[in-house]
Design a protein around this motif. Structure first.
Motif, PDB file in Angstrom:
ATOM      1  N   MET A   1      20.106 -41.733 -30.093  1.00 14.10           N
ATOM      2  CA  MET A   1      19.262 -41.808 -31.266  1.00 14.10           C
ATOM      3  C   MET A   1      19.115 -40.417 -31.864  1.00 14.10           C
ATOM      4  SD  MET A   1      15.516 -43.436 -31.477  1.00 14.10           S
ATOM      5  CE  MET A   1      14.257 -42.315 -31.953  1.00 14.10           C
ATOM      6  N   HIS A   2      19.350 -40.284 -33.127  1.00 13.95           N
ATOM      7  CA  HIS A   2      19.243 -39.010 -33.805  1.00 13.95           C
ATOM      8  C   HIS A   2      17.817 -38.833 -34.321  1.00 13.95           C
ATOM      9  CE1 HIS A   2      20.511 -35.531 -36.033  1.00 13.95           C
ATOM     10  NE2 HIS A   2      19.998 -36.046 -37.132  1.00 13.95           N
ATOM     11  N   VAL A   3      17.228 -37.727 -33.977  1.00 10.29           N
ATOM     12  CA  VAL A   3      15.863 -37.454 -34.414  1.00 10.29           C
ATOM     13  C   VAL A   3      15.898 -36.323 -35.421  1.00 10.29           C
ATOM     14  CG1 VAL A   3      13.579 -36.701 -33.683  1.00 10.29           C
ATOM     15  CG2 VAL A   3      14.935 -38.158 -32.188  1.00 10.29           C
ATOM     16  N   LEU A   4      15.289 -36.536 -36.546  1.00  9.92           N
ATOM     17  CA  LEU A   4      15.215 -35.497 -37.569  1.00  9.92           C
ATOM     18  C   LEU A   4      13.987 -34.639 -37.321  1.00  9.92           C
ATOM     19  CD1 LEU A   4      16.021 -37.568 -40.773  1.00  9.92           C
ATOM     20  CD2 LEU A   4      17.542 -36.048 -39.526  1.00  9.92           C
ATOM     21  N   ARG A   5      14.151 -33.350 -37.408  1.00 13.13           N
ATOM     22  CA  ARG A   5      13.020 -32.444 -37.284  1.00 13.13           C
ATOM     23  C   ARG A   5      12.498 -32.135 -38.677  1.00 13.13           C
ATOM     24  NH1 ARG A   5      14.275 -28.081 -32.555  1.00 13.13           N
ATOM     25  NH2 ARG A   5      14.968 -29.582 -31.034  1.00 13.13           N
ATOM     26  N   ARG A   6      11.185 -31.994 -38.759  1.00  8.15           N
ATOM     27  CA  ARG A   6      10.591 -31.652 -40.046  1.00  8.15           C
ATOM     28  C   ARG A   6      10.992 -30.237 -40.435  1.00  8.15           C
ATOM     29  NH1 ARG A   6       4.589 -33.249 -38.403  1.00  8.15           N
ATOM     30  NH2 ARG A   6       4.985 -35.409 -37.971  1.00  8.15           N
ATOM     31  N   ALA A   7      11.221 -30.050 -41.703  1.00 11.03           N
ATOM     32  CA  ALA A   7      11.527 -28.715 -42.202  1.00 11.03           C
ATOM     33  C   ALA A   7      10.212 -28.057 -42.621  1.00 11.03           C
ATOM     34  CB  ALA A   7      12.472 -28.804 -43.388  1.00 11.03           C
ATOM     35  N   TYR A   8       9.975 -26.882 -42.110  1.00 11.14           N
ATOM     36  CA  TYR A   8       8.765 -26.140 -42.454  1.00 11.14           C
ATOM     37  C   TYR A   8       9.173 -24.833 -43.105  1.00 11.14           C
ATOM     38  CZ  TYR A   8       6.066 -29.216 -39.429  1.00 11.14           C
ATOM     39  OH  TYR A   8       5.473 -30.301 -38.862  1.00 11.14           O
ATOM     40  N   ARG A   9       8.449 -24.505 -44.138  1.00  7.49           N
ATOM     41  CA  ARG A   9       8.647 -23.197 -44.746  1.00  7.49           C
ATOM     42  C   ARG A   9       7.857 -22.198 -43.913  1.00  7.49           C
ATOM     43  NH1 ARG A   9       9.850 -22.375 -50.436  1.00  7.49           N
ATOM     44  NH2 ARG A   9      10.978 -24.218 -51.075  1.00  7.49           N
ATOM     45  N   THR A 167       6.801 -32.099 -32.061  1.00 12.16           N
ATOM     46  CA  THR A 167       6.939 -31.142 -33.146  1.00 12.16           C
ATOM     47  C   THR A 167       5.852 -30.073 -33.068  1.00 12.16           C
ATOM     48  OG1 THR A 167       7.774 -32.919 -34.532  1.00 12.16           O
ATOM     49  CG2 THR A 167       7.089 -30.897 -35.655  1.00 12.16           C
ATOM     50  N   VAL A 168       6.274 -28.823 -33.180  1.00  7.65           N
ATOM     51  CA  VAL A 168       5.341 -27.697 -33.235  1.00  7.65           C
ATOM     52  C   VAL A 168       5.691 -26.886 -34.479  1.00  7.65           C
ATOM     53  CG1 VAL A 168       4.499 -25.617 -32.110  1.00  7.65           C
ATOM     54  CG2 VAL A 168       5.095 -27.610 -30.733  1.00  7.65           C
ATOM     55  N   PRO A 169       4.857 -26.951 -35.499  1.00  5.65           N
ATOM     56  CA  PRO A 169       5.139 -26.173 -36.715  1.00  5.65           C
ATOM     57  C   PRO A 169       5.122 -24.669 -36.409  1.00  5.65           C
ATOM     58  CG  PRO A 169       3.374 -27.764 -37.084  1.00  5.65           C
ATOM     59  CD  PRO A 169       3.640 -27.747 -35.620  1.00  5.65           C
ATOM     60  N   PRO A 170       5.982 -23.900 -37.052  1.00 11.24           N
ATOM     61  CA  PRO A 170       6.021 -22.453 -36.804  1.00 11.24           C
ATOM     62  C   PRO A 170       4.659 -21.758 -36.929  1.00 11.24           C
ATOM     63  CG  PRO A 170       7.941 -23.097 -38.053  1.00 11.24           C
ATOM     64  CD  PRO A 170       7.050 -24.319 -37.961  1.00 11.24           C
ATOM     65  N   PRO A 171       3.808 -22.108 -37.917  1.00 18.54           N
ATOM     66  CA  PRO A 171       2.504 -21.442 -37.969  1.00 18.54           C
ATOM     67  C   PRO A 171       1.648 -21.705 -36.718  1.00 18.54           C
ATOM     68  CG  PRO A 171       2.980 -22.467 -40.077  1.00 18.54           C
ATOM     69  CD  PRO A 171       4.029 -22.942 -39.107  1.00 18.54           C
ATOM     70  N   GLN A 172       1.782 -22.891 -36.131  1.00 16.74           N
ATOM     71  CA  GLN A 172       1.037 -23.187 -34.909  1.00 16.74           C
ATOM     72  C   GLN A 172       1.605 -22.380 -33.740  1.00 16.74           C
ATOM     73  OE1 GLN A 172       1.189 -27.253 -33.413  1.00 16.74           O
ATOM     74  NE2 GLN A 172      -0.884 -27.054 -32.604  1.00 16.74           N
ATOM     75  N   LEU A 173       2.908 -22.250 -33.684  1.00 14.07           N
ATOM     76  CA  LEU A 173       3.543 -21.430 -32.661  1.00 14.07           C
ATOM     77  C   LEU A 173       3.077 -19.979 -32.785  1.00 14.07           C
ATOM     78  CD1 LEU A 173       5.653 -22.006 -30.423  1.00 14.07           C
ATOM     79  CD2 LEU A 173       7.383 -21.178 -32.002  1.00 14.07           C
ATOM     80  N   LEU A 174       2.990 -19.497 -34.007  1.00 14.98           N
ATOM     81  CA  LEU A 174       2.503 -18.136 -34.268  1.00 14.98           C
ATOM     82  C   LEU A 174       1.062 -17.988 -33.803  1.00 14.98           C
ATOM     83  CD1 LEU A 174       2.614 -15.296 -35.612  1.00 14.98           C
ATOM     84  CD2 LEU A 174       1.911 -16.422 -37.732  1.00 14.98           C
ATOM     85  N   ALA A 175       0.206 -18.939 -34.140  1.00 19.38           N
ATOM     86  CA  ALA A 175      -1.212 -18.856 -33.774  1.00 19.38           C
ATOM     87  C   ALA A 175      -1.396 -18.840 -32.256  1.00 19.38           C
ATOM     88  CB  ALA A 175      -1.984 -20.023 -34.396  1.00 19.38           C
ATOM     89  N   TYR A 176      -0.731 -19.740 -31.556  1.00 20.82           N
ATOM     90  CA  TYR A 176      -0.857 -19.791 -30.098  1.00 20.82           C
ATOM     91  C   TYR A 176      -0.217 -18.566 -29.446  1.00 20.82           C
ATOM     92  CZ  TYR A 176      -2.858 -24.447 -29.581  1.00 20.82           C
ATOM     93  OH  TYR A 176      -3.709 -25.530 -29.593  1.00 20.82           O
ATOM     94  N   GLY A 177       0.945 -18.173 -29.939  1.00 19.10           N
ATOM     95  CA  GLY A 177       1.617 -17.000 -29.382  1.00 19.10           C
ATOM     96  C   GLY A 177       0.782 -15.751 -29.537  1.00 19.10           C
ATOM     97  N   THR A 178       0.169 -15.594 -30.701  1.00 15.68           N
ATOM     98  CA  THR A 178      -0.689 -14.438 -30.938  1.00 15.68           C
ATOM     99  C   THR A 178      -1.868 -14.435 -29.968  1.00 15.68           C
ATOM    100  OG1 THR A 178      -0.060 -14.437 -33.272  1.00 15.68           O
ATOM    101  CG2 THR A 178      -2.067 -13.247 -32.684  1.00 15.68           C
ATOM    102  N   LYS A 179      -2.469 -15.594 -29.761  1.00 16.06           N
ATOM    103  CA  LYS A 179      -3.596 -15.701 -28.813  1.00 16.06           C
ATOM    104  C   LYS A 179      -3.165 -15.363 -27.390  1.00 16.06           C
ATOM    105  CE  LYS A 179      -6.864 -17.096 -31.561  1.00 16.06           C
ATOM    106  NZ  LYS A 179      -7.878 -16.169 -31.979  1.00 16.06           N
ATOM    107  N   ILE A 180      -2.003 -15.846 -26.981  1.00 16.63           N
ATOM    108  CA  ILE A 180      -1.512 -15.556 -25.636  1.00 16.63           C
ATOM    109  C   ILE A 180      -1.307 -14.063 -25.458  1.00 16.63           C
ATOM    110  CG2 ILE A 180       0.470 -15.777 -24.075  1.00 16.63           C
ATOM    111  CD1 ILE A 180       0.818 -18.611 -25.127  1.00 16.63           C
ATOM    112  N   PHE A 181      -0.667 -13.423 -26.440  1.00 15.00           N
ATOM    113  CA  PHE A 181      -0.390 -12.000 -26.311  1.00 15.00           C
ATOM    114  C   PHE A 181      -1.661 -11.164 -26.429  1.00 15.00           C
ATOM    115  CE2 PHE A 181       3.901 -13.361 -28.075  1.00 15.00           C
ATOM    116  CZ  PHE A 181       4.406 -13.592 -26.815  1.00 15.00           C
ATOM    117  N   GLN A 182      -2.640 -11.644 -27.170  1.00 14.08           N
ATOM    118  CA  GLN A 182      -3.925 -10.941 -27.255  1.00 14.08           C
ATOM    119  C   GLN A 182      -4.727 -11.122 -25.976  1.00 14.08           C
ATOM    120  OE1 GLN A 182      -5.751 -12.599 -30.750  1.00 14.08           O
ATOM    121  NE2 GLN A 182      -4.773 -11.130 -32.116  1.00 14.08           N
TER     122      GLN A 182
END
Length: 194
Positions: A1-9, A167-182
């Motif tokens: 089954m082919h799954v399409l990923r959402r495109a995020y700017r 699905t993990v939108p890039p802004p959410q990845l940024l927010a969590y990653g920033t918190k982890i590194f902080q």
């Protein structure tokens, strides 16, 4: 089954952050950032449970009957070492843990299996080629010390709790990653640092 990923700017800072993840050592991130964060969450939830502020623990495939013998730091380190998962994979796994925490809160008796299932799904989903050895049930099962059949059951249950949305939108990845590194700059981390 082919799954399409959402495109995020993504904006420039998010793109720069995502590219910088490839330079971060996943073992170091797991050891110095993610483990202390998860230990704090687990400790808080255990204290809330003991005080009666959390709902009573219900039977679950993620709940162990006895305290795990392997400390969380050792367990996560073993998984990262054996699987070669990336920093992006670790952040994605944390996001999955957070998403299911209302249904199955991380505690001393659940964190190992929750972490295992979320890390497996994150590794399969991100598969971004940034140092990953490529996921396999056998590798994860051996590193975790569980049979492959049990690992597959944990994976399916985690998928169900996530409503099959990885699905993990890039802004959410940024927010969590920033918190982890902080997090490593907080007092909890400084006490452990030389």
């Amino acid at each position: 089954m082919h799954v399409l990923r959402r495109a995020y700017r993504t904006d420039a800072p998010t793109t720069a952050f995502l590219l910088s993840l490839r330079e971060k050592d996943a073992k170091e991130v797991a050891n110095r950032c993610l483990t202390p964060l998860l230990e704090t969450v687990v400790d808080t939830n255990d204290r809330l449970q003991a005080a009666g502020a959390q709902p009573p623990a219900r039977p679950s495939i993620f709940r162990l009957k006895k305290r795990p013998r392997v400390p969380l730091k050792t367990y996560l380190g073993r998984l990262v070492e054996a699987t070669g998962c990336s920093t992006k994979c670790l952040i994605t796994a944390l996001i999955y843990l957070d998403r299911v925490s209302a249904k199955e809160y991380p505690s001393t008796f659940t964190i190992h299996r929750l972490l295992l299932a979320s890390l497996l799904l994150a590794d399969k989903h991100t598969g971004d080629g940034s140092g990953c050895k490529g996921w396999s049930y056998l590798t994860y099962a051996q590193a975790a010390g569980v049979p492959e059949s049990e690992l597959k059951v944990l994976e399916v249950e985690m998928l169900r709790m996530l409503r099959y949305d990885l699905t993990v939108p890039p802004p959410q990845l940024l927010a969590y990653g920033t918190k982890i590194f902080q997090y490593k700059s907080l007092s909890v981390f400084r006490q452990e640092s030389p």
